[in-house]
Structure formats: C-alpha cells, structure tokens
Design an enzyme around this catalytic site. Structure first.
Site, PDB file in Angstrom:
ATOM      1  N   ILE A  56      52.040   5.321   5.525  1.00 47.19           N
ATOM      2  CA  ILE A  56      51.968   4.747   4.176  1.00 47.19           C
ATOM      3  C   ILE A  56      53.350   4.701   3.523  1.00 47.19           C
ATOM      4  O   ILE A  56      53.704   3.731   2.854  1.00 47.19           O
ATOM      5  CB  ILE A  56      51.020   5.590   3.285  1.00 47.19           C
ATOM      6  CG1 ILE A  56      49.621   5.641   3.893  1.00 47.19           C
ATOM      7  CG2 ILE A  56      50.957   5.021   1.869  1.00 47.19           C
ATOM      8  CD1 ILE A  56      48.769   6.779   3.348  1.00 47.19           C
ATOM      9  N   TYR A  58      45.991   4.961  10.271  1.00 43.55           N
ATOM     10  CA  TYR A  58      47.225   5.266   9.540  1.00 43.55           C
ATOM     11  C   TYR A  58      47.138   6.657   8.934  1.00 43.55           C
ATOM     12  O   TYR A  58      46.055   7.229   8.790  1.00 43.55           O
ATOM     13  CB  TYR A  58      47.480   4.224   8.437  1.00 43.55           C
ATOM     14  CG  TYR A  58      46.477   4.269   7.304  1.00 43.55           C
ATOM     15  CD1 TYR A  58      45.292   3.552   7.379  1.00 43.55           C
ATOM     16  CD2 TYR A  58      46.716   5.039   6.166  1.00 43.55           C
ATOM     17  CE1 TYR A  58      44.366   3.598   6.351  1.00 43.55           C
ATOM     18  CE2 TYR A  58      45.794   5.086   5.128  1.00 43.55           C
ATOM     19  CZ  TYR A  58      44.625   4.367   5.224  1.00 43.55           C
ATOM     20  OH  TYR A  58      43.705   4.412   4.207  1.00 43.55           O
ATOM     21  N   CYS A  59      48.315   7.188   8.594  1.00 41.34           N
ATOM     22  CA  CYS A  59      48.397   8.465   7.876  1.00 41.34           C
ATOM     23  C   CYS A  59      49.639   8.403   6.986  1.00 41.34           C
ATOM     24  O   CYS A  59      50.178   7.327   6.755  1.00 41.34           O
ATOM     25  CB  CYS A  59      48.445   9.635   8.856  1.00 41.34           C
ATOM     26  SG  CYS A  59      49.838   9.562  10.000  1.00 41.34           S
ATOM     27  N   THR A  60      50.114   9.545   6.499  1.00 41.70           N
ATOM     28  CA  THR A  60      51.227   9.545   5.539  1.00 41.70           C
ATOM     29  C   THR A  60      52.521   8.998   6.132  1.00 41.70           C
ATOM     30  O   THR A  60      53.152   8.117   5.555  1.00 41.70           O
ATOM     31  CB  THR A  60      51.497  10.983   5.036  1.00 41.70           C
ATOM     32  OG1 THR A  60      50.250  11.608   4.782  1.00 41.70           O
ATOM     33  CG2 THR A  60      52.358  10.977   3.801  1.00 41.70           C
TER      34      THR A  60
END
Ligand SMILES: [Zn+2]
Ligand SMILES: [Zn+2]
Length: 315
Positions: free
Chosen positions: A205, A176-178
C-alpha cells in the site's frame, strides 16, 4: 521538523559469515547516522523499518545497497513529526518474516509482482479476486475498495481463509499488505496449496499511495508505530490514535468520566460501555480509580505521557 521513515526488504542469499560481518557494519553505520528502528538480517535477506533525518536515511540507503551488493530495492518512504522508534537494533534471524517455515524462500526467478499501475489494470479484469492479507485492526483504517477482508487476527490464519473460501485454484488472486513482505510468503504458501495464479502489489500500500493517492485505496494505511496510520499523502494520521484500554486504533473522542480529559477510545471498547462503564476513561489508571469509586479531577501522569508502540519483529 519532519523525519523520514522507510520500510524495505529483499530476499537474497548470504553466507553466515557475510551475515555476521554485514550486521556489525550496518549496526555501526546506523549509530553513526543516528537512525532508530529495527533491521533484521539473515541468510535469506533483510527486512527493516527505520527512521531518522531525511538526509541520514537517504545516505544509509546508499550504503546498504553497496554493502549488500544489491542493485536496487524498493524503499517505501513516509513521514513523521517525531522518530517512531526508541532504539537502533540490527538482529540476526533465520526467517526475516515469521511464517514458521524456515527455508520457504521466494523464488526470485518468477515474477509475481505488479507495479501500482499494473495493479490498477488487474483490478479491472473480470473474474479476479483481491484479498487483503492484513489483520482486522489494520483493515479498519482502510483497504482497497474491491478487496475481500478475511478479518484475521494473525497472518498465519491467511492461508486457511483462502483454503476455506470458494476461490478456485485457477482463479487470478491479487494480494497486498502494507509494504509487500507478508505477500512474498503468502504467495509461496498459496502455491504450495495449488493456487497457480497469485500476484502481489509490489511494495504494498505504501508504494501504491506514493503513485496513486485517492484512487483505488480507500481510507488510511495502518503502520506499526505511534503514528498508527498514514494518510493518502503518506503523512501521519490525524484521525487515528491508540486506544488506551486495548491498544487498537481508536477514533472516537470521549471525555474521561474520572478526570475530564479528552481522549480517543476505540469503537470496540465503547461497545462494552453498558457492562464496563470504565471504558469511558482516558487511561488504564483512570479506569482503575473509576472502578474503585475514587473521586478526582486531576489528570494523571500516565495520561500525559506520550503513547508509543514498538515495531513487531515479524513485520
Ligand atoms: Zn479499545
Ligand atoms: Zn482520565
């Protein structure tokens, strides 16, 4: 007044002529709606974070889908008390996210995306490994409870972290990332290395917090603008500020030894206090005068100026 900030991307093919015409059109529409931010457009798709009044941003989303001939996109919204960007720019790029391999474009046929609720379920499965693909200065604000933090300084170090770990090629990997875009390319790179079971959190996120605040994600989410972070409710962080000495997230309050003003400084700078007592100042300017042994108690102009940081183009 609250402003809306929205982040989105989509990989799809466009011809060079379409890119050119659409760029002009989007640039003008954004000006008309008084938006600020950066939109990257290229033959492989679009990538943007932009901001404006809520109704203008929502209008723009509609126009965007229409002009790009897309049915839907995942828009990740958050809020700000002032617009985080100074200008409105629409730029043409070969790669809409930089990984140094133009042409490595996500395969839209395969579905590697987990919705926030599928993600919650996958986190509970046995033998899965969850990895944060973001940089160290971002994970300091918060991360998924069970995630590994590779503590990288740059996304380009991510794949070598996985290669050098003991994660097997068949293991289920959750990344995952932003907002999701870094993972799109991360999956491709890992697949090129032979990892067969890689999934990403759809919309990152920001999309997760919209549905599941205060659950599997701990802390706040770093964002690339003056807000530094957003909290579980996607509102601007009240805890995090930018360190005047190094520009990284800061949450340690100090009183400037030069001018007495209160300021937030990061833990990493404060750790160097013994060798560099000037880190207990509110600004580069006060640090400079402190080192020269100047005496003053007046706040300096630059400490009163609002701090801001522009959006890096590759995110
Ligand atoms: Zn610092
Ligand atoms: Zn000062």
């Amino acid at each position: 007044m609250k402003y809306l900030v929205t982040t989105f991307y989509k990989f799809f093919e466009q011809t060079p002529d379409e890119v050119k015409a659409r760029r002009e059109w989007l640039l003008n529409k954004g000006r008309e709606l008084q938006l600020k931010g950066l939109l990257l457009i290229g033959e492989e798709g679009v990538n943007s974070t932009l901001s404006g009044e809520e109704s203008s941003v929502n209008q723009f989303k509609g126009h965007l889908l229409e002009i790009l001939e897309q049915e839907k996109m995942t828009f990740k919204d958050s809020y700000a008390d002032r617009i985080p960007f100074r200008r409105w720019k629409v730029k043409v790029r070969d790669e809409i996210v930089t990984i140094g391999h133009p042409g490595l474009v996500p395969d839209r046929e395969k579905n590697h995306h987990l919705s926030p609720s599928e993600w919650n379920a996958a986190l509970q499965e046995e033998g899965v490994v969850c990895i944060d693909t973001r940089n160290k200065y971002e994970t300091e604000l918060g991360k998924f409870k069970s995630a590994l933090d590779p503590e990288i300084d740059d996304f380009q170090q991510f794949t070598s972290f996985v290669e050098n770990s003991d994660i097997s090629k068949d293991q289920k990997i959750l990344i995952y990332c932003t907002g999701g875009i870094r993972c799109e390319k991360g999956i491709l790179e890992l697949e090129n290395l032979g990892y067969k079971n890689v999934y990403q959190l759809d919309g990152g996120i920001l999309n997760y917090l919209k549905e599941f605040p205060n659950q599997e994600f701990d802390g706040e989410c770093f964002v690339f603008d003056h807000r530094v972070g957003v909290n579980q409710e996607l509102q601007p962080s009240e805890r995090w500020h930018l360190c005047p000495h190094c520009g990284n997230p800061a949450d340690q309050i100090i009183q400037c030894v030069q001018c007495d003003m209160d300021e937030y400084v990061c833990v990493h700078c404060l750790e160097q206090e013994k060798e560099k007592p000037e880190v207990k100042t509110c600004s580069k300017n006060c640090a400079h005068h402190f080192k020269l042994g100047h005496k003053t108690n007046k706040p300096h102009l630059d400490t009163l100026k609002k701090k801001g940081r522009s959006l890096p183009e590759n995110l």
